[in-house]
Structures are given as C-alpha cells and as structure tokens.
Design an enzyme around this catalytic site. Structure first.
Site, mmCIF file in Angstrom:
data_model
loop_
_atom_site.group_PDB
_atom_site.id
_atom_site.type_symbol
_atom_site.label_atom_id
_atom_site.label_comp_id
_atom_site.label_asym_id
_atom_site.label_seq_id
_atom_site.Cartn_x
_atom_site.Cartn_y
_atom_site.Cartn_z
ATOM 1 N N SER A 86 -27.435 33.665 -13.673
ATOM 2 C CA SER A 86 -26.501 34.468 -14.538
ATOM 3 C C SER A 86 -26.887 35.877 -14.896
ATOM 4 O O SER A 86 -28.213 36.174 -15.145
ATOM 5 C CB SER A 86 -26.729 33.639 -16.042
ATOM 6 O OG SER A 86 -26.333 34.334 -17.033
ATOM 7 N N ASN A 87 -25.822 36.817 -14.896
ATOM 8 C CA ASN A 87 -26.126 38.233 -15.126
ATOM 9 C C ASN A 87 -26.261 38.345 -16.599
ATOM 10 O O ASN A 87 -27.410 39.153 -17.105
ATOM 11 C CB ASN A 87 -24.921 38.819 -14.999
ATOM 12 C CG ASN A 87 -24.694 38.918 -13.220
ATOM 13 O OD1 ASN A 87 -25.452 39.203 -12.522
ATOM 14 N ND2 ASN A 87 -23.520 38.357 -12.787
#
Ligand code: PLP
Length: 329
Positions: A86-87
C-alpha cells in the site's frame, strides 16, 4: 481574511498541515506524442509522484487535511489499512514519523502476492506497528480492534479510512486544482487512476469550484466496478461540497475496462504503457494504478477519441515503489 463568502475562501479557512512538496511539476509529453503519431492530442503529465514524504504519491495531499484532524482530535496514534504494498500506508507511516504520531497499519496480503515488498520494509523502517490480516474484508474489523486495544491502554487512536478517501482528504485535490491552473494551458481532459475515490472526488470538485466545467475527467479503475467507484466518488464529492458550502453534482466517469484479471495483477497493456513512458519520457509508472490508467489513455488516443488540437493531462498519482522488493537482509 474576513468572513469567507465563496467556497474557495471557505477552503482556505479549513486547517491543514503543510506536508506535500508542492506545486508538483507539470511536464509536456512531446516525445510520447510524436511516437503516437499525427492524430495524438497535446499531452501533459502532473508529477504527484513527486509529492515528497514516503516517496510521494497522491496520498500526501489528502493526509495534509486528515492528519490535521488527527492532531486537532489530540490523537497520539493513527490507525489505517491497505494491502501489503500500500502506497497509502507507507506514506501515512512516513508522515506520522515526521510529525511525531505513532502509526499502526492493518495490511492484507492478496493471495500469491510477494511478502517482501519495499513498502512493507519502509513501513517498518518508519517505525509503524503492522497487523497482518489475510483478506480485504477483514481490514475494517481489525482496525476497530486495534483502536479499541489502544484506547484500553490509555492511548488516543485516530482511524483513517482506506486511502484517506474522506471528504476532508479530498480537499487536498480541490487545492491542487488551484495549483494546476497556474501551470497548464486550457485543458480538455484529465485522466488518472482511481480506486477508493477520494482523488477523483477532489479533482472533480476542484474543477467545478474553479469554474472549469469544460474539462472532462476520467478515472481509470485499478480494481472495482465503474458503478461502485463512481458512487463512492459522488458521495465523497457531496461531502466536499458540505465542507465548503457548495452544491456539487453532475456525472462521474470511471472506466473499469483496464483492470484485467484483478487488483495488482498486470496486463500486457499496462506493461506496454510502463515501457513507453519510461523509454520516451524517462517517467516511471507503477504496475497497480498508473500503468493501467495510462493504458486507458493510450487506447483512447489510438482509437481517435481526441482531436489533435485538444489537450490532455495525465495525473501521475505515484506508486512506483510497487516495482521493488525489500533489500536483502
Ligand atoms: C499510486 C496510486 N494511484 C491512484 C490511487 C487511487 O486513488 P484513490 O484511492 O484516491 O482513488 C492510489 C490509491 O489507492 C494509489 O496508491
């Protein structure tokens, strides 16, 4: 400022932290345009992959508002969720480290996905506590459980929903339109990757509030159906309107025909888009979000959807860390 009278004046009164390295640059994609041939429109790219902390991406703009809310709520710990690369989680962890909040992340691992992602390695490096779950569906309950556990220990958790896609998070993209309009000629289209909907809601609201209704906005889905993303976008956009005292409406375009086999699973069109942008412009797209969004834009150019005198902006929302694995131990 006196009493705010317009929605944009109201926006200026809403507290936020200054976290993004902005304005992010806009570059013209002249070599890509030449490669695509005489029918191609003028192409520009807005570099929100360069927003700074956590190696940049669209979440920094949203978190300027959302983490300001956490601080005003006197929270000491931010709890949020995402996938193993996840960014949003990596950037939240970096920003929390920088402003002195603790960070707890609930991460799911999609079946068959690598465990040793660079983002997970960075989450730990930034000092976040990581809770692992096996599916997307378990994340909400796991965040509530983590927050409850913290409360029982006398801590003050602040839960940030997936992607910081709340109306206040989307305000970051309303502001970004003020930035963009100083940087580009009149635009006809904006393309970008969409998933939890906050980016699209903010850009759409920003265009309306700046009187740029002639700009057509297309979000390209990284995962869910056009129907479910566009209803999320409309709901968040309505919340943005409530924050700034405006009524925002109108249709929302989400193209879900470039998802391929699923979230995070590459497609030949995505791989081609990544290769073309790298070789013709020295720009790195990512395999989960922006590669698929650019694949959609390229397909529309090739289908003759634009006139050569039209101007199209691709909003690069980041994510290139998704190419990388953790360093060897
Ligand atoms: C690189 C990148 N692009 C686009 C998106 C989609 O943005 P949003 O969740 O605001 O729709 C995300 C987040 O999920 C992302 O990490």
């Amino acid at each position: 400022m006196g009493n705010p009278v317009t929605p944009l004046e109201k926006l200026e009164t809403i507290p936020r932290l200054t976290l993004a390295f902005a304005p992010t640059p806009v570059t013209e994609l002249a070599r890509l345009r030449a490669f695509l041939g005489p029918g191609a429109p003028k192409l520009f790219l807005k570099h929100d992959d360069y927003t700074g902390p956590g190696f940049g991406g669209n979440k920094v703009r949203k978190l300027e508002y959302v983490l300001s809310e956490a601080i005003r709520a006197e929270a000491d710990t931010v709890v949020t969720c995402g996938g193993i690369r996840s960014n949003h989680c990596r950037i939240t962890a970096a920003l929390c480290a920088g402003i002195g909040l603790r960070c707890e992340l609930v991460l799911n691992t999609p079946q068959g996905a690598p465990e040793d992602t660079a983002s997970l390695w960075l989450d730990h490096l930034y000092g976040a506590t990581v809770h692992r779950v096996s599916s997307r569906e378990e994340r909400g309950a796991a965040m509530a459980q983590a927050a409850e556990f913290l409360r029982r220990q006398g801590r003050k958790p602040f839960v940030v929903p997936l992607g910081a896609s709340t109306p206040s998070g989307a305000l970051g993209f309303v502001r970004a339109i003020a930035e963009l309009r100083q940087q580009t000629p009149a635009l006809d289209w904006i393309f970008h990757s969409t998933s939890s909907g906050g980016t699209q809601a903010g850009i759409d609201a920003g265009l309306q509030l700046h009187g740029l209704n002639q700009v057509k906005l297309t979000g390209v889905s990284a995962d869910d159906s056009a129907e479910s993303i566009s209803s999320a976008v409309m709901e968040i956009r309505q919340g943005v309107g409530e924050h700034v005292g405006a009524v925002l409406g109108g249709p929302v375009e989400v193209d879900d025909s470039f998802v391929g086999p699923g979230y995070g699973l590459s497609t030949p069109e995505c791989e081609e888009a990544i290769r073309l942008l790298a070789r013709h412009e020295g720009v790195v797209l990512d395999p989960v979000y922006t590669g698929k969004a650019m694949a959609c834009l390229l397909a529309r150019v090739r289908a003759g959807s634009f006139k050569p005198n039209e101007t199209v902006l691709f909003w690069h929302t980041g994510g290139a860390m998704g190419h990388f694995r953790a360093p060897a131990a």
